[in-house]
Motif scaffolding. Structure first.
Motif, PDB file in Angstrom:
ATOM      1  N   GLY A 216      88.666 -59.052 -41.667  1.00 53.48           N
ATOM      2  CA  GLY A 216      87.738 -59.622 -40.655  1.00 53.48           C
ATOM      3  C   GLY A 216      87.441 -61.069 -40.196  1.00 53.48           C
ATOM      4  O   GLY A 216      87.419 -61.439 -39.519  1.00 53.48           O
ATOM      5  N   LEU A 217      87.173 -61.521 -41.506  1.00 56.77           N
ATOM      6  CA  LEU A 217      86.812 -62.957 -41.515  1.00 56.77           C
ATOM      7  C   LEU A 217      88.231 -63.843 -41.173  1.00 56.77           C
ATOM      8  O   LEU A 217      87.691 -64.672 -40.471  1.00 56.77           O
ATOM      9  CB  LEU A 217      86.117 -63.203 -42.880  1.00 56.77           C
ATOM     10  N   GLU A 218      89.028 -63.370 -41.802  1.00 56.10           N
ATOM     11  CA  GLU A 218      90.416 -64.244 -41.617  1.00 56.10           C
ATOM     12  C   GLU A 218      90.876 -64.176 -39.961  1.00 56.10           C
ATOM     13  O   GLU A 218      91.297 -65.236 -39.427  1.00 56.10           O
ATOM     14  CB  GLU A 218      91.400 -63.583 -42.346  1.00 56.10           C
ATOM     15  N   ARG A 219      90.539 -62.986 -39.327  1.00 60.46           N
ATOM     16  CA  ARG A 219      90.969 -62.893 -38.101  1.00 60.46           C
ATOM     17  C   ARG A 219      90.032 -63.836 -37.025  1.00 60.46           C
ATOM     18  O   ARG A 219      90.431 -64.182 -36.164  1.00 60.46           O
ATOM     19  CB  ARG A 219      90.546 -61.404 -37.438  1.00 60.46           C
ATOM     20  N   ALA A 220      88.908 -64.029 -37.555  1.00 58.82           N
ATOM     21  CA  ALA A 220      88.008 -64.902 -36.793  1.00 58.82           C
ATOM     22  C   ALA A 220      88.064 -66.265 -37.032  1.00 58.82           C
ATOM     23  O   ALA A 220      87.902 -67.092 -36.062  1.00 58.82           O
ATOM     24  CB  ALA A 220      86.359 -64.523 -37.261  1.00 58.82           C
ATOM     25  N   THR A 221      88.731 -66.685 -38.218  1.00 59.19           N
ATOM     26  CA  THR A 221      88.635 -67.894 -38.666  1.00 59.19           C
ATOM     27  C   THR A 221      90.148 -68.678 -39.156  1.00 59.19           C
ATOM     28  O   THR A 221      90.026 -69.975 -39.402  1.00 59.19           O
ATOM     29  CB  THR A 221      87.530 -68.126 -39.636  1.00 59.19           C
ATOM     30  N   ASN A 222      90.932 -67.984 -39.510  1.00 60.34           N
ATOM     31  CA  ASN A 222      92.159 -68.329 -39.852  1.00 60.34           C
ATOM     32  C   ASN A 222      93.365 -68.691 -38.833  1.00 60.34           C
ATOM     33  O   ASN A 222      93.660 -67.835 -38.226  1.00 60.34           O
ATOM     34  CB  ASN A 222      92.843 -67.274 -40.762  1.00 60.34           C
ATOM     35  N   PRO A 223      93.565 -69.990 -38.525  1.00 63.25           N
ATOM     36  CA  PRO A 223      94.542 -70.316 -37.466  1.00 63.25           C
ATOM     37  C   PRO A 223      95.790 -69.659 -37.480  1.00 63.25           C
ATOM     38  O   PRO A 223      96.407 -69.277 -36.423  1.00 63.25           O
ATOM     39  CB  PRO A 223      94.531 -71.909 -37.506  1.00 63.25           C
ATOM     40  N   PHE A 224      96.546 -69.279 -38.790  1.00 67.03           N
ATOM     41  CA  PHE A 224      97.527 -69.145 -38.944  1.00 67.03           C
ATOM     42  C   PHE A 224      97.706 -67.236 -38.846  1.00 67.03           C
ATOM     43  O   PHE A 224      98.471 -66.737 -38.073  1.00 67.03           O
ATOM     44  CB  PHE A 224      98.058 -69.138 -40.365  1.00 67.03           C
ATOM     45  N   LEU A 225      96.688 -66.516 -39.065  1.00 69.64           N
ATOM     46  CA  LEU A 225      96.457 -65.257 -38.733  1.00 69.64           C
ATOM     47  C   LEU A 225      96.192 -64.993 -37.137  1.00 69.64           C
ATOM     48  O   LEU A 225      96.488 -63.818 -36.633  1.00 69.64           O
ATOM     49  CB  LEU A 225      95.390 -64.602 -39.621  1.00 69.64           C
ATOM     50  N   ARG A 226      95.627 -66.030 -36.553  1.00 78.11           N
ATOM     51  CA  ARG A 226      95.321 -66.051 -34.964  1.00 78.11           C
ATOM     52  C   ARG A 226      96.487 -66.422 -34.430  1.00 78.11           C
ATOM     53  O   ARG A 226      96.415 -66.284 -33.096  1.00 78.11           O
ATOM     54  CB  ARG A 226      93.932 -66.840 -35.051  1.00 78.11           C
ATOM     55  N   ALA A 227      97.554 -67.250 -34.785  1.00 84.47           N
ATOM     56  CA  ALA A 227      98.553 -67.581 -34.127  1.00 84.47           C
ATOM     57  C   ALA A 227      99.412 -66.478 -33.179  1.00 84.47           C
ATOM     58  O   ALA A 227      99.390 -65.496 -33.628  1.00 84.47           O
ATOM     59  CB  ALA A 227      99.676 -68.305 -34.991  1.00 84.47           C
ATOM     60  N   ASP A 228      99.524 -66.544 -32.051  1.00 86.50           N
ATOM     61  CA  ASP A 228     100.225 -65.592 -31.154  1.00 86.50           C
ATOM     62  C   ASP A 228     101.599 -65.628 -31.030  1.00 86.50           C
ATOM     63  O   ASP A 228     102.122 -64.458 -30.920  1.00 86.50           O
ATOM     64  CB  ASP A 228      99.639 -66.045 -29.612  1.00 86.50           C
ATOM     65  N   THR A 229     102.354 -66.706 -31.651  1.00 84.69           N
ATOM     66  CA  THR A 229     103.759 -66.779 -31.742  1.00 84.69           C
ATOM     67  C   THR A 229     104.121 -67.048 -32.950  1.00 84.69           C
ATOM     68  O   THR A 229     103.396 -68.078 -33.714  1.00 84.69           O
ATOM     69  CB  THR A 229     104.383 -67.483 -30.493  1.00 84.69           C
ATOM     70  N   ALA A 230     105.563 -67.060 -33.413  1.00 81.80           N
ATOM     71  CA  ALA A 230     106.180 -67.524 -34.637  1.00 81.80           C
ATOM     72  C   ALA A 230     106.305 -69.166 -34.072  1.00 81.80           C
ATOM     73  O   ALA A 230     106.071 -69.996 -35.265  1.00 81.80           O
ATOM     74  CB  ALA A 230     107.655 -66.904 -34.974  1.00 81.80           C
ATOM     75  N   ASP A 231     106.554 -69.467 -33.080  1.00 85.51           N
ATOM     76  CA  ASP A 231     106.470 -70.869 -32.727  1.00 85.51           C
ATOM     77  C   ASP A 231     105.156 -71.634 -32.834  1.00 85.51           C
ATOM     78  O   ASP A 231     104.983 -72.751 -33.475  1.00 85.51           O
ATOM     79  CB  ASP A 231     107.098 -71.341 -31.174  1.00 85.51           C
TER      80      ASP A 231
END
Length: 245
Positions: A216-231
């Protein structure tokens, strides 16, 4: 069955690595995960009256396997990724995607999460709500792409993001502060990142560890986990690799 049903001990090794002892009180069994060196884990186990019967290895890098031989000599069986068996000569048991490993009554699923290395695996105790991610998912970061690509790491992040928010994440390094400095640049308007970094900076100033984290914390604060696409992940990874903030 919560993570509290397992005894999980963080053991600092080498420069900034974390290895882990996981203990099942019911059976008395203990596993060491990613022992970059053996003695700190053997000492930590002995202090608690535990005996290390297994070692689980997420990937072949020496800072995660350096203690395997000594652990094996002390009587532990070594389990790790079949795809990297040639690089981990201490392996007794080889595993991959869809396999399971056991610690007493606890069962962990093996996830193949390539990208950092080609055969990298994670160990997920679903019922206990704990996952050991090695050098794939970090607090506010992800692993460098040494033997894979952004598409693979993006797929890993999607798998991790789908786990319950309260899943505890046990990774292989204390990288949170440096990752967070990049996260603030990557998402300057993310208030959750700013708040978390204030806490992280205070914890590190006190000499405290910042791991484990949670999904949950990573979903809110981790840019890599939050990225929408592989690009997008590829762009972030390239920027992080060059980041000197």
């Amino acid at each position: 069955m919560a993570a509290s049903s397992l005894g999980i001990v963080r053991v600092p090794v080498l420069a900034d690595n974390y290895a882990w002892l996981v203990h099942d009180p019911a059976s008395g069994e203990t596993v060491a995960i990613d022992p970059g060196e053996a003695q700190p884990l053997l000492d930590a186990a002995a202090e608690r009256g535990w005996s290390i019967g297994q070692v689980w290895t997420t990937h072949w890098h020496p800072d995660h396997t350096g203690g395997n031989a000594a652990m094996k000599a002390a009587g532990a069986r070594i389990t790790g990724p079949a795809a990297e068996a040639a690089k981990i000569p201490t392996l007794d048991t080889m595993v991959g995607e869809g396999d399971t490993v056991r610690l007493g009554r606890h069962v962990a699923s093996v996830l193949h999460v390539p990208g950092h290395t080609a055969g990298h695996v994670a160990f997920h105790f679903a019922e206990a709500g704990a996952i050991f991610t090695g050098d794939t998912l970090f607090a506010m970061g992800c692993g460098r792409l040494f033997e894979g690509d952004a598409a693979q790491m993006f797929a890993n992040m999607r798998r991790y993001a789908a786990l319950p928010d309260d899943t505890q994440v046990y990774c292989g390094h204390e990288y949170t502060q440096s990752n967070g400095r990049f996260a603030r640049v990557a998402e300057p308007d993310n208030a959750a990142i700013a708040a978390r970094m204030a806490e992280v900076d205070a914890m590190r100033a006190r000499g405290e560890a910042t791991i484990p984290t949670s999904i949950g914390l990573e979903r809110a604060t981790n840019p890599f986990l939050r990225a929408d696409t592989a690009d997008e992940l590829a762009r972030l990874r390239a920027e992080k690799d060059a980041f000197r903030g």
